[in-house]
Write a protein that holds these residues in place. Structure first.
Motif, PDB file in Angstrom:
ATOM      1  N   LEU A  49       0.823  -1.200  -0.062  1.00 12.61           N
ATOM      2  CA  LEU A  49      -0.052   0.095  -0.288  1.00 12.61           C
ATOM      3  C   LEU A  49       0.872   1.206  -0.094  1.00 12.61           C
ATOM      4  O   LEU A  49       1.612   1.556   0.876  1.00 12.61           O
ATOM      5  CB  LEU A  49      -0.808   0.136   1.131  1.00 12.61           C
ATOM      6  N   ASP A  50       0.477   2.062  -0.911  1.00  5.70           N
ATOM      7  CA  ASP A  50       1.297   3.273  -1.049  1.00  5.70           C
ATOM      8  C   ASP A  50       0.546   4.398  -0.366  1.00  5.70           C
ATOM      9  O   ASP A  50      -0.377   4.790  -0.291  1.00  5.70           O
ATOM     10  CB  ASP A  50       1.352   3.754  -2.824  1.00  5.70           C
ATOM     11  N   ILE A  51       1.621   5.050   0.685  1.00  2.00           N
ATOM     12  CA  ILE A  51       0.791   6.099   1.585  1.00  2.00           C
ATOM     13  C   ILE A  51       1.048   7.395   1.054  1.00  2.00           C
ATOM     14  O   ILE A  51       2.202   8.068   0.343  1.00  2.00           O
ATOM     15  CB  ILE A  51       1.824   6.062   2.916  1.00  2.00           C
ATOM     16  N   GLU A  52      -0.128   8.124   0.740  1.00  3.98           N
ATOM     17  CA  GLU A  52      -0.120   9.384  -0.167  1.00  3.98           C
ATOM     18  C   GLU A  52       0.044  10.509   1.144  1.00  3.98           C
ATOM     19  O   GLU A  52       0.740  11.410   0.868  1.00  3.98           O
ATOM     20  CB  GLU A  52      -1.517   9.586  -0.750  1.00  3.98           C
ATOM     21  N   THR A  53      -0.687  10.491   2.086  1.00  2.01           N
ATOM     22  CA  THR A  53      -0.465  11.289   3.229  1.00  2.01           C
ATOM     23  C   THR A  53      -0.909  11.009   4.549  1.00  2.01           C
ATOM     24  O   THR A  53      -1.507   9.843   4.764  1.00  2.01           O
ATOM     25  CB  THR A  53      -1.911  12.648   3.025  1.00  2.01           C
ATOM     26  N   VAL A  54      -0.430  11.572   5.562  1.00  2.00           N
ATOM     27  CA  VAL A  54      -0.679  11.192   6.878  1.00  2.00           C
ATOM     28  C   VAL A  54      -0.799  12.237   7.876  1.00  2.00           C
ATOM     29  O   VAL A  54      -0.015  13.240   7.805  1.00  2.00           O
ATOM     30  CB  VAL A  54       0.596  10.309   7.427  1.00  2.00           C
ATOM     31  N   ARG A  55      -1.765  12.188   8.608  1.00  2.00           N
ATOM     32  CA  ARG A  55      -1.976  13.382   9.704  1.00  2.00           C
ATOM     33  C   ARG A  55      -2.594  12.777  10.946  1.00  2.00           C
ATOM     34  O   ARG A  55      -3.019  11.532  10.787  1.00  2.00           O
ATOM     35  CB  ARG A  55      -2.953  14.478   8.921  1.00  2.00           C
ATOM     36  N   PHE A  56      -2.299  13.741  11.852  1.00  2.00           N
ATOM     37  CA  PHE A  56      -2.836  12.832  13.464  1.00  2.00           C
ATOM     38  C   PHE A  56      -3.975  13.579  13.820  1.00  2.00           C
ATOM     39  O   PHE A  56      -4.198  14.778  13.561  1.00  2.00           O
ATOM     40  CB  PHE A  56      -1.815  12.922  14.116  1.00  2.00           C
ATOM     41  N   GLN A  57      -4.945  12.972  14.588  1.00  2.00           N
ATOM     42  CA  GLN A  57      -5.885  13.326  15.275  1.00  2.00           C
ATOM     43  C   GLN A  57      -6.198  12.392  16.396  1.00  2.00           C
ATOM     44  O   GLN A  57      -6.299  11.216  16.430  1.00  2.00           O
ATOM     45  CB  GLN A  57      -7.291  12.962  14.534  1.00  2.00           C
ATOM     46  N   LYS A  58      -5.814  13.241  17.611  1.00  3.18           N
ATOM     47  CA  LYS A  58      -5.748  12.594  18.970  1.00  3.18           C
ATOM     48  C   LYS A  58      -4.583  11.383  18.815  1.00  3.18           C
ATOM     49  O   LYS A  58      -3.607  11.488  18.618  1.00  3.18           O
ATOM     50  CB  LYS A  58      -7.000  11.940  19.565  1.00  3.18           C
ATOM     51  N   VAL A  63      -4.677   7.918   7.751  1.00  5.96           N
ATOM     52  CA  VAL A  63      -3.530   7.773   6.266  1.00  5.96           C
ATOM     53  C   VAL A  63      -4.437   7.541   4.996  1.00  5.96           C
ATOM     54  O   VAL A  63      -5.503   7.000   5.108  1.00  5.96           O
ATOM     55  CB  VAL A  63      -2.906   6.547   6.650  1.00  5.96           C
ATOM     56  N   LYS A  64      -4.158   8.213   4.148  1.00  5.08           N
ATOM     57  CA  LYS A  64      -4.547   8.142   2.735  1.00  5.08           C
ATOM     58  C   LYS A  64      -3.828   7.332   1.794  1.00  5.08           C
ATOM     59  O   LYS A  64      -2.681   7.526   1.711  1.00  5.08           O
ATOM     60  CB  LYS A  64      -5.082   9.490   2.092  1.00  5.08           C
ATOM     61  N   PHE A  65      -4.333   6.219   1.532  1.00  2.84           N
ATOM     62  CA  PHE A  65      -3.644   5.301   0.563  1.00  2.84           C
ATOM     63  C   PHE A  65      -4.082   5.398  -0.788  1.00  2.84           C
ATOM     64  O   PHE A  65      -5.125   5.822  -1.148  1.00  2.84           O
ATOM     65  CB  PHE A  65      -3.854   3.638   0.942  1.00  2.84           C
ATOM     66  N   LYS A  66      -3.034   5.554  -1.825  1.00  2.39           N
ATOM     67  CA  LYS A  66      -3.169   5.731  -3.024  1.00  2.39           C
ATOM     68  C   LYS A  66      -4.297   4.713  -3.669  1.00  2.39           C
ATOM     69  O   LYS A  66      -4.966   5.022  -4.488  1.00  2.39           O
ATOM     70  CB  LYS A  66      -1.874   5.339  -3.959  1.00  2.39           C
ATOM     71  N   GLN A  67      -4.049   3.433  -3.180  1.00  2.00           N
ATOM     72  CA  GLN A  67      -5.150   2.311  -3.596  1.00  2.00           C
ATOM     73  C   GLN A  67      -6.703   2.329  -3.333  1.00  2.00           C
ATOM     74  O   GLN A  67      -7.329   1.670  -3.899  1.00  2.00           O
ATOM     75  CB  GLN A  67      -4.536   0.875  -3.118  1.00  2.00           C
TER      76      GLN A  67
END
Length: 169
Positions: A49-58, A63-67
């Motif tokens: 799985l290719d990771i496009e973006t990561v941000r945190f909430q608590k 995580v947004k995966f390309k797939q």
């Protein structure tokens, strides 16, 4: 030694763009921001799985995966573990070991007497603790230099100093 380490678990979807809520299982929660590819076993198939973006909430990573592009696609892979290759794992410092490499090792005392096998290692407030199955009971050894004398991955052994009173319980 194992080739991959778990860095998180997909718990649910987030929003309408196919983001996944991921519970980080690494010591370094920001680890997911530093990697671009993870692996997952999806319906019996090992998938990159290719990771496009990561941000945190608590305490969760979003995580947004390309797939994946819809919440339904993410919901279909809930409770899926995410792994990284050993070469993408957090680098070790001197005298450090990956927890996954310690599980299953024999634990011996200073005289070489077998005490049991490591079944788990987990963090506490001050330090990590190593759970050792001694057959009739499980004992927790503090993972500190006064107790852990030597870790030999080649021989699959950990030599320990049994602190006074540790085995009395």
């Amino acid at each position: 030694m194992i080739d991959r380490f778990r860095v998180g678990v997909i718990t649910s979807s987030h929003g309408i763009k196919g983001e996944a809520k991921v519970y980080p299982t690494s010591d370094d929660q920001n680890r997911l921001k530093k990697i671009k590819k993870v692996y997952a076993n999806i319906k019996g198939v090992e998938t990159a799985l290719d990771i496009e973006t990561v941000r945190f909430q608590k305490n969760m990573a979003l995580v947004k995966f390309k797939q994946f592009n819809t919440p339904e696609e993410i919901q279909a892979i809930r409770n899926t573990d995410l792994f990284v290759d050993r070469n993408n794992a957090t680098p070790l410092k001197k005298n450090e070991n990956y927890i996954a490499d310690l599980i299953g090792l024999d634990v011996i005392d200073e005289e070489g007497i077998l005490l049991g096998k490591v079944t788990d290692v987990f963090p506490t407030g001050a330090n990590h603790v190593m759970e050792v199955d001694m057959g009739e009971k499980k004992v927790l050894f503090p993972y500190i230099s006064q107790c852990i004398l030597d870790v030999n991955l080649e021989e699959k052994k950990i030599k320990v100093h049994v602190l006074d009173g540790l085995l009395d319980l």
